[in-house]
Design a protein around this motif. Structure first.
Motif, PDB file in Angstrom:
ATOM      1  N   HIS A   5       0.879  -1.256   0.024  1.00  0.00           N
ATOM      2  CA  HIS A   5       0.172   0.077   0.033  1.00  0.00           C
ATOM      3  C   HIS A   5       0.858   1.026  -0.061  1.00  0.00           C
ATOM      4  O   HIS A   5       0.779   2.119  -0.491  1.00  0.00           O
ATOM      5  CB  HIS A   5      -1.077  -0.077   1.037  1.00  0.00           C
ATOM      6  CG  HIS A   5      -1.953  -0.990   1.124  1.00  0.00           C
ATOM      7  ND1 HIS A   5      -3.114  -0.906   0.249  1.00  0.00           N
ATOM      8  CD2 HIS A   5      -2.166  -2.000   1.740  1.00  0.00           C
ATOM      9  CE1 HIS A   5      -3.804  -1.898   0.486  1.00  0.00           C
ATOM     10  NE2 HIS A   5      -3.324  -2.642   1.121  1.00  0.00           N
ATOM     11  N   ALA A   6       2.211   1.425   0.933  1.00  0.00           N
ATOM     12  CA  ALA A   6       2.844   2.437   1.003  1.00  0.00           C
ATOM     13  C   ALA A   6       3.438   2.612  -0.542  1.00  0.00           C
ATOM     14  O   ALA A   6       3.453   3.850  -0.950  1.00  0.00           O
ATOM     15  CB  ALA A   6       4.021   2.475   1.695  1.00  0.00           C
ATOM     16  N   VAL A   7       3.918   1.461  -1.323  1.00  0.00           N
ATOM     17  CA  VAL A   7       4.541   1.534  -2.576  1.00  0.00           C
ATOM     18  C   VAL A   7       3.481   2.261  -3.503  1.00  0.00           C
ATOM     19  O   VAL A   7       3.837   3.162  -4.501  1.00  0.00           O
ATOM     20  CB  VAL A   7       5.047   0.291  -2.945  1.00  0.00           C
ATOM     21  CG1 VAL A   7       5.309   0.326  -4.385  1.00  0.00           C
ATOM     22  CG2 VAL A   7       6.055  -0.368  -2.196  1.00  0.00           C
ATOM     23  N   GLY A  47       6.721   9.854  -5.045  1.00  0.00           N
ATOM     24  CA  GLY A  47       6.888  10.450  -3.703  1.00  0.00           C
ATOM     25  C   GLY A  47       7.999   9.447  -2.987  1.00  0.00           C
ATOM     26  O   GLY A  47       8.935   8.871  -3.791  1.00  0.00           O
ATOM     27  N   SER A  48       7.957   9.382  -1.630  1.00  0.00           N
ATOM     28  CA  SER A  48       9.076   8.485  -0.859  1.00  0.00           C
ATOM     29  C   SER A  48       8.411   7.705   0.238  1.00  0.00           C
ATOM     30  O   SER A  48       7.118   7.931   0.666  1.00  0.00           O
ATOM     31  CB  SER A  48       9.846   9.606  -0.301  1.00  0.00           C
ATOM     32  OG  SER A  48       9.242  10.422   0.585  1.00  0.00           O
ATOM     33  N   ILE A  49       9.265   6.562   0.787  1.00  0.00           N
ATOM     34  CA  ILE A  49       8.811   6.006   1.772  1.00  0.00           C
ATOM     35  C   ILE A  49       9.910   6.102   2.908  1.00  0.00           C
ATOM     36  O   ILE A  49      11.081   6.081   2.384  1.00  0.00           O
ATOM     37  CB  ILE A  49       8.817   4.267   1.535  1.00  0.00           C
ATOM     38  CG1 ILE A  49       7.420   4.282   0.581  1.00  0.00           C
ATOM     39  CG2 ILE A  49       8.244   3.397   2.782  1.00  0.00           C
ATOM     40  CD1 ILE A  49       7.295   2.731  -0.026  1.00  0.00           C
ATOM     41  N   SER A  50       9.290   6.437   4.153  1.00  0.00           N
ATOM     42  CA  SER A  50      10.233   6.506   5.113  1.00  0.00           C
ATOM     43  C   SER A  50       9.755   5.330   6.243  1.00  0.00           C
ATOM     44  O   SER A  50       8.962   5.170   6.404  1.00  0.00           O
ATOM     45  CB  SER A  50      10.484   8.012   5.829  1.00  0.00           C
ATOM     46  OG  SER A  50      10.367   8.777   4.996  1.00  0.00           O
ATOM     47  N   LEU A  51      11.114   4.888   7.107  1.00  0.00           N
ATOM     48  CA  LEU A  51      10.719   3.961   7.912  1.00  0.00           C
ATOM     49  C   LEU A  51      10.666   4.430   9.426  1.00  0.00           C
ATOM     50  O   LEU A  51      11.630   5.098   9.723  1.00  0.00           O
ATOM     51  CB  LEU A  51      11.655   2.891   7.920  1.00  0.00           C
ATOM     52  CG  LEU A  51      11.752   2.150   6.261  1.00  0.00           C
ATOM     53  CD1 LEU A  51      12.493   0.982   6.695  1.00  0.00           C
ATOM     54  CD2 LEU A  51      10.159   1.374   6.069  1.00  0.00           C
ATOM     55  N   ALA A  52       9.751   3.851  10.189  1.00  0.00           N
ATOM     56  CA  ALA A  52       9.877   4.424  11.832  1.00  0.00           C
ATOM     57  C   ALA A  52       9.580   2.954  12.498  1.00  0.00           C
ATOM     58  O   ALA A  52       8.911   2.201  11.966  1.00  0.00           O
ATOM     59  CB  ALA A  52       8.809   5.434  11.907  1.00  0.00           C
ATOM     60  N   SER A  53      10.236   3.006  13.606  1.00  0.00           N
ATOM     61  CA  SER A  53       9.993   1.820  14.645  1.00  0.00           C
ATOM     62  C   SER A  53       8.817   2.349  15.391  1.00  0.00           C
ATOM     63  O   SER A  53       8.986   3.603  15.887  1.00  0.00           O
ATOM     64  CB  SER A  53      11.131   1.067  15.169  1.00  0.00           C
ATOM     65  OG  SER A  53      11.782   2.176  15.823  1.00  0.00           O
ATOM     66  N   THR A  54       8.404   1.575  16.502  1.00  0.00           N
ATOM     67  CA  THR A  54       7.620   1.808  17.351  1.00  0.00           C
ATOM     68  C   THR A  54       8.390   2.770  18.429  1.00  0.00           C
ATOM     69  O   THR A  54       8.044   3.482  19.250  1.00  0.00           O
ATOM     70  CB  THR A  54       7.182   0.643  18.327  1.00  0.00           C
ATOM     71  OG1 THR A  54       6.195  -0.249  17.219  1.00  0.00           O
ATOM     72  CG2 THR A  54       6.174   1.030  19.257  1.00  0.00           C
TER      73      THR A  54
END
Length: 172
Positions: A5-7, A47-54
């Protein structure tokens, strides 16, 4: 599925942050991030995708906002442990809180408790403060807030402890 979905959103031009805590998911997302970067380098309006952890989300939340504790009172108390002071004495304890209406709450350390009035803060989105004097022992102390059965404290945000002749010495 979240990565897919993010892609799709990033390929349509959106900048997306994906919360991923597992290694294989982060590895798959990193591959898609690199693919999107190559597409942008070739002139595609992606656009772009950034990652985050809890952990990152919690650290940022703790550094930028305070999350108040609700449900204190009705025979329950909230403990602020590890309030360290250099010497025995009276300290100013400033309590940040949120409340749509006026409340009363007991604040104390050890066996000394004081009933404190908390005027309405302006609503549950507005933080206000009250300051009380609390006697603390040299070293590590525990400051508590609570109320009797059937009575509730305001939502509590944080405390700051300062002596009369020193700036802030502890925050919980």
């Amino acid at each position: 599925m979240v990565i897919a979905h993010a892609v799709v959103a990033a390929e349509a031009g959106a900048d997306v942050v994906v919360l991923i805590d597992d290694g294989p998911g982060a590895k798959a997302a990193t591959g898609e991030i690199r693919r999107l970067q190559r597409l942008r380098a070739d002139g595609s309006p992606t656009g772009s995708i950034s990652l985050a952890s809890t952990l990152i989300v919690l650290e940022k939340a703790a550094a930028t906002i305070h999350i108040p504790v609700t449900g204190v009172g009705d025979g329950r108390s909230l403990t602020f442990a590890g309030v360290d002071v250099q010497r025995l004495g009276d300290y100013r304890v400033t309590i940040a809180y949120l409340s749509a209406g006026g409340r009363h709450c007991f604040i104390g350390a050890g066996y000394r408790w004081t009933q404190v009035s908390f005027p309405a803060s302006g609503g549950l989105g507005s933080v206000a403060t009250v300051t009380v004097t609390v006697r603390l022992q040299t070293g590590r102390n525990t400051v508590e807030a609570g109320n009797t059965p059937g009575r509730w404290c305001p939502d509590l945000d944080r405390i700051t402890v300062a002596s009369a002749d020193h700036p802030s010495t502890a925050t919980s």
